[in-house]
Design a protein around this motif. Sequence first.
Motif, PDB file in Angstrom:
ATOM      1  N   GLU A 132      43.767  47.559  46.753  1.00  0.00           N
ATOM      2  CA  GLU A 132      42.554  48.296  47.132  1.00  0.00           C
ATOM      3  C   GLU A 132      42.890  49.692  47.650  1.00  0.00           C
ATOM      4  OE1 GLU A 132      39.188  46.183  49.225  1.00  0.00           O
ATOM      5  OE2 GLU A 132      40.641  44.563  49.069  1.00  0.00           O
ATOM      6  N   GLN A 133      43.895  49.773  48.548  1.00  0.00           N
ATOM      7  CA  GLN A 133      44.235  51.070  49.137  1.00  0.00           C
ATOM      8  C   GLN A 133      44.829  52.026  48.106  1.00  0.00           C
ATOM      9  OE1 GLN A 133      46.582  50.119  52.537  1.00  0.00           O
ATOM     10  NE2 GLN A 133      44.787  49.999  53.881  1.00  0.00           N
ATOM     11  N   GLN A 134      45.682  51.512  47.220  1.00  0.00           N
ATOM     12  CA  GLN A 134      46.289  52.363  46.202  1.00  0.00           C
ATOM     13  C   GLN A 134      45.220  52.973  45.297  1.00  0.00           C
ATOM     14  OE1 GLN A 134      47.760  49.601  47.289  1.00  0.00           O
ATOM     15  NE2 GLN A 134      49.888  49.459  46.636  1.00  0.00           N
ATOM     16  N   HIS A 147      41.734  36.906  30.348  1.00  0.00           N
ATOM     17  CA  HIS A 147      41.560  36.030  31.507  1.00  0.00           C
ATOM     18  C   HIS A 147      42.183  36.648  32.755  1.00  0.00           C
ATOM     19  CE1 HIS A 147      39.916  32.520  29.368  1.00  0.00           C
ATOM     20  NE2 HIS A 147      40.582  33.022  28.331  1.00  0.00           N
ATOM     21  N   CYS A 148      41.776  36.117  33.881  1.00  0.00           N
ATOM     22  CA  CYS A 148      42.275  36.630  35.164  1.00  0.00           C
ATOM     23  C   CYS A 148      43.776  36.387  35.278  1.00  0.00           C
ATOM     24  CB  CYS A 148      41.533  35.926  36.303  1.00  0.00           C
ATOM     25  SG  CYS A 148      42.161  36.369  37.922  1.00  0.00           S
ATOM     26  N   PHE A 149      44.486  37.356  35.819  1.00  0.00           N
ATOM     27  CA  PHE A 149      45.929  37.222  35.981  1.00  0.00           C
ATOM     28  C   PHE A 149      46.263  36.099  36.973  1.00  0.00           C
ATOM     29  CE2 PHE A 149      49.902  38.323  38.163  1.00  0.00           C
ATOM     30  CZ  PHE A 149      50.753  38.421  37.076  1.00  0.00           C
ATOM     31  N   ASN A 150      45.445  35.962  38.030  1.00  0.00           N
ATOM     32  CA  ASN A 150      45.709  34.962  39.065  1.00  0.00           C
ATOM     33  C   ASN A 150      45.116  33.597  38.732  1.00  0.00           C
ATOM     34  OD1 ASN A 150      46.885  37.030  40.798  1.00  0.00           O
ATOM     35  ND2 ASN A 150      44.778  37.736  41.090  1.00  0.00           N
ATOM     36  N   HIS A 151      44.019  33.613  37.964  1.00  0.00           N
ATOM     37  CA  HIS A 151      43.326  32.359  37.632  1.00  0.00           C
ATOM     38  C   HIS A 151      43.155  32.273  36.123  1.00  0.00           C
ATOM     39  CE1 HIS A 151      41.862  33.840  41.582  1.00  0.00           C
ATOM     40  NE2 HIS A 151      42.183  32.610  41.962  1.00  0.00           N
ATOM     41  N   PRO A 152      44.112  31.703  35.413  1.00  0.00           N
ATOM     42  CA  PRO A 152      44.085  31.667  33.939  1.00  0.00           C
ATOM     43  C   PRO A 152      42.838  30.989  33.376  1.00  0.00           C
ATOM     44  CG  PRO A 152      46.224  30.998  34.773  1.00  0.00           C
ATOM     45  CD  PRO A 152      45.319  31.099  35.966  1.00  0.00           C
ATOM     46  N   ASP A 153      42.134  30.212  34.190  1.00  0.00           N
ATOM     47  CA  ASP A 153      40.935  29.545  33.684  1.00  0.00           C
ATOM     48  C   ASP A 153      39.712  30.459  33.734  1.00  0.00           C
ATOM     49  OD1 ASP A 153      42.376  27.290  33.266  1.00  0.00           O
ATOM     50  OD2 ASP A 153      41.920  26.404  35.222  1.00  0.00           O
ATOM     51  N   CYS A 196      45.185  49.974  39.379  1.00  0.00           N
ATOM     52  CA  CYS A 196      46.551  50.220  39.823  1.00  0.00           C
ATOM     53  C   CYS A 196      47.558  49.530  38.905  1.00  0.00           C
ATOM     54  CB  CYS A 196      46.710  49.741  41.262  1.00  0.00           C
ATOM     55  SG  CYS A 196      48.334  50.071  41.942  1.00  0.00           S
ATOM     56  N   CYS A 197      47.381  48.226  38.652  1.00  0.00           N
ATOM     57  CA  CYS A 197      48.391  47.478  37.904  1.00  0.00           C
ATOM     58  C   CYS A 197      47.887  47.037  36.532  1.00  0.00           C
ATOM     59  CB  CYS A 197      48.878  46.283  38.705  1.00  0.00           C
ATOM     60  SG  CYS A 197      47.570  45.126  39.143  1.00  0.00           S
ATOM     61  N   SER A 198      46.616  47.315  36.214  1.00  0.00           N
ATOM     62  CA  SER A 198      46.047  47.020  34.895  1.00  0.00           C
ATOM     63  C   SER A 198      46.071  45.528  34.562  1.00  0.00           C
ATOM     64  CB  SER A 198      46.769  47.815  33.791  1.00  0.00           C
ATOM     65  OG  SER A 198      46.569  49.183  33.995  1.00  0.00           O
ATOM     66  N   GLY A 205      35.859  51.920  40.211  1.00  0.00           N
ATOM     67  CA  GLY A 205      36.945  51.191  39.581  1.00  0.00           C
ATOM     68  C   GLY A 205      37.202  49.884  40.297  1.00  0.00           C
ATOM     69  N   LEU A 206      37.931  49.001  39.620  1.00  0.00           N
ATOM     70  CA  LEU A 206      38.260  47.713  40.222  1.00  0.00           C
ATOM     71  C   LEU A 206      39.691  47.729  40.730  1.00  0.00           C
ATOM     72  CD1 LEU A 206      36.729  45.311  37.542  1.00  0.00           C
ATOM     73  CD2 LEU A 206      35.711  45.996  39.710  1.00  0.00           C
ATOM     74  N   ALA A 207      39.959  46.909  41.728  1.00  0.00           N
ATOM     75  CA  ALA A 207      41.310  46.774  42.252  1.00  0.00           C
ATOM     76  C   ALA A 207      41.555  45.320  42.618  1.00  0.00           C
ATOM     77  CB  ALA A 207      41.491  47.651  43.489  1.00  0.00           C
ATOM     78  N   CYS A 208      42.816  44.892  42.609  1.00  0.00           N
ATOM     79  CA  CYS A 208      43.163  43.558  43.082  1.00  0.00           C
ATOM     80  C   CYS A 208      42.723  43.471  44.543  1.00  0.00           C
ATOM     81  CB  CYS A 208      44.675  43.325  43.035  1.00  0.00           C
ATOM     82  SG  CYS A 208      45.400  43.518  41.407  1.00  0.00           S
ATOM     83  N   ARG A 209      41.896  42.488  44.844  1.00  0.00           N
ATOM     84  CA  ARG A 209      41.402  42.350  46.213  1.00  0.00           C
ATOM     85  C   ARG A 209      42.576  42.125  47.167  1.00  0.00           C
ATOM     86  NH1 ARG A 209      36.334  41.127  47.840  1.00  0.00           N
ATOM     87  NH2 ARG A 209      35.677  40.443  45.777  1.00  0.00           N
ATOM     88  N   ASP A 210      42.606  42.830  48.258  1.00  0.00           N
ATOM     89  CA  ASP A 210      43.620  42.716  49.316  1.00  0.00           C
ATOM     90  C   ASP A 210      45.027  43.108  48.876  1.00  0.00           C
ATOM     91  OD1 ASP A 210      41.690  41.820  51.057  1.00  0.00           O
ATOM     92  OD2 ASP A 210      42.018  39.707  50.529  1.00  0.00           O
ATOM     93  N   ARG A 211      45.182  43.616  47.637  1.00  0.00           N
ATOM     94  CA  ARG A 211      46.525  43.983  47.223  1.00  0.00           C
ATOM     95  C   ARG A 211      46.610  45.453  46.819  1.00  0.00           C
ATOM     96  NH1 ARG A 211      49.044  40.981  42.314  1.00  0.00           N
ATOM     97  NH2 ARG A 211      48.040  39.191  43.257  1.00  0.00           N
TER      98      ARG A 211
END
Length: 120
Positions: free
Chosen positions: A41-43, A2-8, A17-19, A33-39
């Motif tokens: 992305e640059q990394q 499940h999503c780290f930010n949205h458990p549902d 970056c952070c897996s 690849g995917l990245a956390c949006r706005d967090r």
Amino acid sequence: MHCFNHPDNVAVGLCKCCSRGLCADCAADLGHGLACRDRHEQQVEAMNMIIEQSARIYSSAPKNILIGPIFFLFMGLLFAGFGLFSPNGISAFPLLLGVGFILFAVVAFVRSRALFRGQP
Ligand SMILES: [Zn+2]
Ligand SMILES: [Zn+2]
């Protein structure tokens, strides 16, 4: 998963970056690849750039490794030729030196090929 930010929400992938698991709302698709949006992305963008650059350097290496063996082969032929066709008949020292250079060129070539075996 499940999503780290949205458990549902069900995750669609992991941030490079952070897996962490990311749902469609959180994930920013950067093409490779995917990245956390706005967090992150640059990394992740920077990481992709580094990976791409090193891949390019690595793929061009098999051409560069030929320069050494070719140089030694040239020197070997030069010395061997000098030894064989010297005005006083065959002289052993340059001939041996030339053969040594040629052998070294072959060894250097084989060793560097073994190093890059399996590379396209
Ligand atoms: Zn992240
Ligand atoms: Zn989410």
